[in-house]
Design an enzyme around this catalytic site. Structure first.
Site, PDB file in Angstrom:
ATOM      1  CG  ASP A 180     -76.801-103.245   2.713  1.00 23.54           C
ATOM      2  OD1 ASP A 180     -76.555-103.384   3.922  1.00 23.54           O
ATOM      3  OD2 ASP A 180     -75.907-103.084   1.866  1.00 23.54           O
ATOM      4  CG  PHE A 181     -82.114 -98.689   3.949  1.00 22.57           C
ATOM      5  CD1 PHE A 181     -81.265 -98.305   2.921  1.00 22.57           C
ATOM      6  CD2 PHE A 181     -83.482 -98.556   3.738  1.00 22.57           C
ATOM      7  CE1 PHE A 181     -81.753 -97.817   1.717  1.00 22.57           C
ATOM      8  CE2 PHE A 181     -83.986 -98.066   2.533  1.00 22.57           C
ATOM      9  CZ  PHE A 181     -83.110 -97.693   1.523  1.00 22.57           C
TER      10      PHE A 181
END
Length: 786
Positions: A462-463
């Site tokens: 979830d970058f």
């Protein structure tokens, strides 16, 4: 009391103290022994055993118990320096509690001596005095602000030249370049101590902290003598810039089950456009994004919907999207007004399933609301509406954060997210992998991609890119300037690119990263690291980096850490418990950056929160799993769900050493970190959520935007305590703060009133992220009238 009573009292005091020390030691020894079995430090086991024996001896009134404790305390101090260095907060965690116990032991030593028939000297009281002074000094130093990195020199402040003063704050980031800089200096370092509240307005729209995810994260706009704000639920207010008096209000009558917020409005002025003549109505218009996926155009003068835009003022953003369940697609960030188009992306609900609503980005004509172009990451052939009976590609990477625009180059810069779900990506397509977690440069006229640069390959963490790209011209070393783009990321990296070509200006290396073994998943063998720019708060953690307010929660954090797999920033999720640091909140987040073009300093705030996660086989996922930020997420359509938990101690404190949030200044000429300071105190938070009411500047997670002014001031309010602060941009020193009624996640902005010539600093205050206190405040600050 007679002598026999006093002796009995002394005896029971020693017995009670000794047993307490022995019990503490027993607990330390038990936890320390378990830590050793995990391959961790043996210190806690040894110290626990020493305390256990020492406590039993003290309970038996043996002076040897005090001597043993004293030796253990000295060895603890030596071990602490060896393990943690000379950093204040790590040493406090390891030594202070034991020093306080040592102080008590020193005070009772004369009683132990008398109990054994020895006449005590005064040395024990002298030692107790030294320990007491040390404890008091240590506690006092907790309140002293300390730089992480100190500046070695300070640039001079350049006065604003007459006629160069900023006139309006017309975009979310002040300009479409996202610089959050104001060429104003009426409020400056020489008079900021006199800054005071000038007016306060109540919207009446309080973002409720009831699990719905409503939060006030607005940056107001200012055009001429008017300030515009939007609330978490999408209500818009027009206020007098000098008094805060309401001029008009618009309520979109929106609704949504979660994640309700309005970070900002778009603004367009027909008088500055290329069209021959401005319309009679809505010549100046605002664009409101709603939580139920509408784009509404409002007359900036009256607040009435612009009838000629879309359907009587509204464009339905669910058009051509296919099924959109409530809460699965919405607008949370400001629309980008770029020339004669208004561009919107959208937030897509994370981690519920594959095939969620499309991540398409669309540009609409600012006057008519007609679709000008669409960028569908899953189908390059769809440049406007999809063919009849079809939709935009579902489940594609989206753009949920703010975009930037360079009018000279004709490019829009979009920070993309990743194709949901976040933590299992075996189902993603080649196009998903191509466009996820990237900066994508789009031709503003055609919607065609000019270039793109990916900051995380095959993102499993979830970058997604959370922040508006900063567009800035930096010296090229040859006497000229080169067009640059600076992008901050959740993983604490900062990428500096040529915004015309996408080629890195600051060197980027592809480095090998750990590989995982989840069935059905694939892994990128390398990830890009921006090696010539500072990394912020993303070091690979070791056991020695574990922290706690006392040695006991530090021990528990060490046990947690040794029980997890941690291989640095790109530790891949697995079936075992793994530690991701920084976690999915960052690092840096949506607040973006500000910059001072006179010094070339870019200001970056961050948070440092680890994430413990593991994959859960599909048949083990409980019905109704729906963790929005933490907890179990279903990731339906994949073989696995995922558990996400903050890496916190039992007291709710981050397990790694402080600071937990900082403000940093980076020189964009040299790419060097100039200064870094902890931001925020525990005054309005604390262990187990209990407010400590003490302004200890430990540095807490930040969430919000900053404001830089030409007077050498940096304003920021996105802390967990309730303050608006001003920092000296030259050295990072906090030089002013004002207590807010509740916390704020707002971006402060500033303007000079065209009527009175007064400079104001304005922000909204609706509540800090971790606080239950909520409000509906719009607050303006100014210097006292002469």
């Amino acid at each position: 009391m007679n002598n026999s009573g006093a002796a009995a009292g002394s005896r029971w005091l020693l017995v009670g103290l000794g047993l307490l020390i022995a019990l503490i030691g027993l607990g330390l020894a038990g936890g320390g022994g378990y830590l050793v079995t995990l391959g961790g430090s043996g210190y806690f086991l040894l110290m626990g055993l020493a305390m256990f024996v020492s406590g039993l001896l003290i309970a038996k009134r043996k002076p040897a118990g005090a001597w043993l404790y004293g030796v253990a305390l000295v060895l603890t101090a030596i071990w602490a320096v060896w393990d943690a260095g000379l950093e204040y907060w790590p040493l406090v965690s390891r030594v202070l509690t034991f020093a306080v116990i040592g102080l008590v032991v020193a005070l009772i030593y004369p009683q132990l001596a008398r109990a054994s028939g020895v006449t005590p000297g005064r040395g024990a009281y002298g030692l107790a005095g030294l320990l007491g002074i040390g404890v008091v000094a240590t506690l006092a130093y907790m309140f002293v602000p300390t730089h992480v990195v100190k500046s070695s020199s300070e640039p001079a402040v350049t006065p604003v030249a007459p006629g160069d003063e900023q006139k309006d704050w017309a975009h979310w980031g002040n300009t479409t370049a996202g610089n959050r800089f104001a060429a104003l200096d009426q409020i400056n370092k020489g008079n900021i101590d006199k800054l005071q509240v000038a007016w306060t307005f109540h919207t009446g729209d309080i973002p409720e902290s009831n699990g719905s995810g409503a939060e006030d994260q607005n940056t107001p706009l200012q055009i001429g003598d008017t300030v515009y704000v939007c609330t978490a639920y999408g209500k818009v207010f027009s206020l007098d810039a000098d008094t805060g008096a309401q001029r008009w209000k618009f309520d979109p009558q929106g609704s949504g089950p979660n994640w309700q917020r309005c970070r900002g409005l778009g603004y367009f002025d027909s008088h500055t456009s290329a069209q021959p003549a401005a319309p009679a109505t809505c010549a100046k218009r605002l664009f409101l994004p709603t939580g139920d996926a509408r784009l509404i155009a409002l007359d900036a003068e009256t607040g009435a919907p612009c009838d000629g835009f879309g359907d009587h003022g509204t464009v339905d953003l669910k058009t051509d999207m296919g099924e959109v369940k409530s809460g699965y697609y919405q607008q949370t960030s400001t629309p980008l007004v770029a020339g004669n188009v208004v561009i919107v992306g959208g937030r897509v609900a994370d981690n519920f399933s594959t095939g969620e609503p499309p991540g398409v980005v669309r540009a609409f004509d600012v006057h008519s609301g007609e679709l000008v172009w669409a960028w569908d990451p899953g189908n390059p052939n769809t440049t406007k509406r999809p063919p009849p009976g079809e939709t935009y590609t579902r489940g594609t990477p989206n753009v949920w954060s703010a975009m930037s625009y360079d009018a000279k180059l004709g490019l829009v810069y979009m920070p993309t997210g990743n194709a949901t779900p976040d933590f299992f990506a075996g189902e993603r397509t080649a196009l998903d992998d191509k466009w996820s977690s990237s900066i994508v440069a789009i031709d503003v006229k055609t919607g065609q991609v000019r270039w793109h640069f990916q900051t995380t390959h095959h993102d499993l963490w979830d970058f997604d890119l959370p922040a508006q790209p900063l567009l800035y011209d930096i010296p090229d070393g040859k006497g000229g300037l080169q067009p640059a783009l600076a992008q901050v990321t959740k993983q604490g990296e900062i990428f500096l690119l040529n915004r015309e070509t996408g080629v890195p200006i600051a060197r980027v290396e592809e480095r090998p990263v750990p590989q995982g073994n989840v069935p059905g998943e694939r892994y990128s063998p390398t990830q890009p690291f921006s090696v010539d720019m500072p990394s912020i708060g993303n070091q690979q953690l070791t056991e020695s980096d574990m922290w706690g307010a006392t040695p006991f929660d530090q021990l528990m954090c060490r046990i947690q850490f040794k029980g997890m797999r941690h291989q640095g920033v790109y530790t891949p999720p697995g079936l075992d418990r793994a530690l991701q640091f920084p976690g999915s909140l960052g690092g840096m987040n949506w607040g973006s950056v500000s910059v001072d073009p006179n010094t070339h300093y870019m200001f970056v705030n961050d948070m440092r929160l680890g994430l413990a996660n593991y994959m859960i086989p599909r048949d083990k996922i409980a019905a109704g799993a729906s963790g929005i930020e933490m907890g179990v997420v279903p990731q339906a359509g994949t073989p696995f769900g995922a558990m996400r938990e903050r890496f916190l101690s039992a007291a709710g404190i981050p397990c790694q050493k402080p600071p937990f949030g900082t403000m940093s200044a980076i020189d964009l000429k040299t790419h060097k970190l100039v200064w870094q300071v902890p931001v925020g105190t525990v005054e309005d938070t604390g262990p187990l959520g209990i407010r400590m009411h003490m302004p200890i500047p430990i540095g807490m997670p930040t969430l919000g935007a900053s404001l830089a002014t030409q007077s050498g001031l940096l304003f920021f309010a996105g802390t967990q305590d309730f303050y608006l602060r001003a920092f000296d941009t030259g050295n990072g020193n906090e030089i002013w703060k004002s207590r807010l009624p509740v916390g704020s996640q707002s971006g402060p902005m500033t303007y000079v009133s065209p009527k009175t010539g007064t400079q104001y600093i304005v922000l909204t205050a609706g509540g800090a992220r971790q606080s239950p206190d909520r409000g509906d405040y719009v607050i303006a600050y100014a210097l006292p009238k002469k």
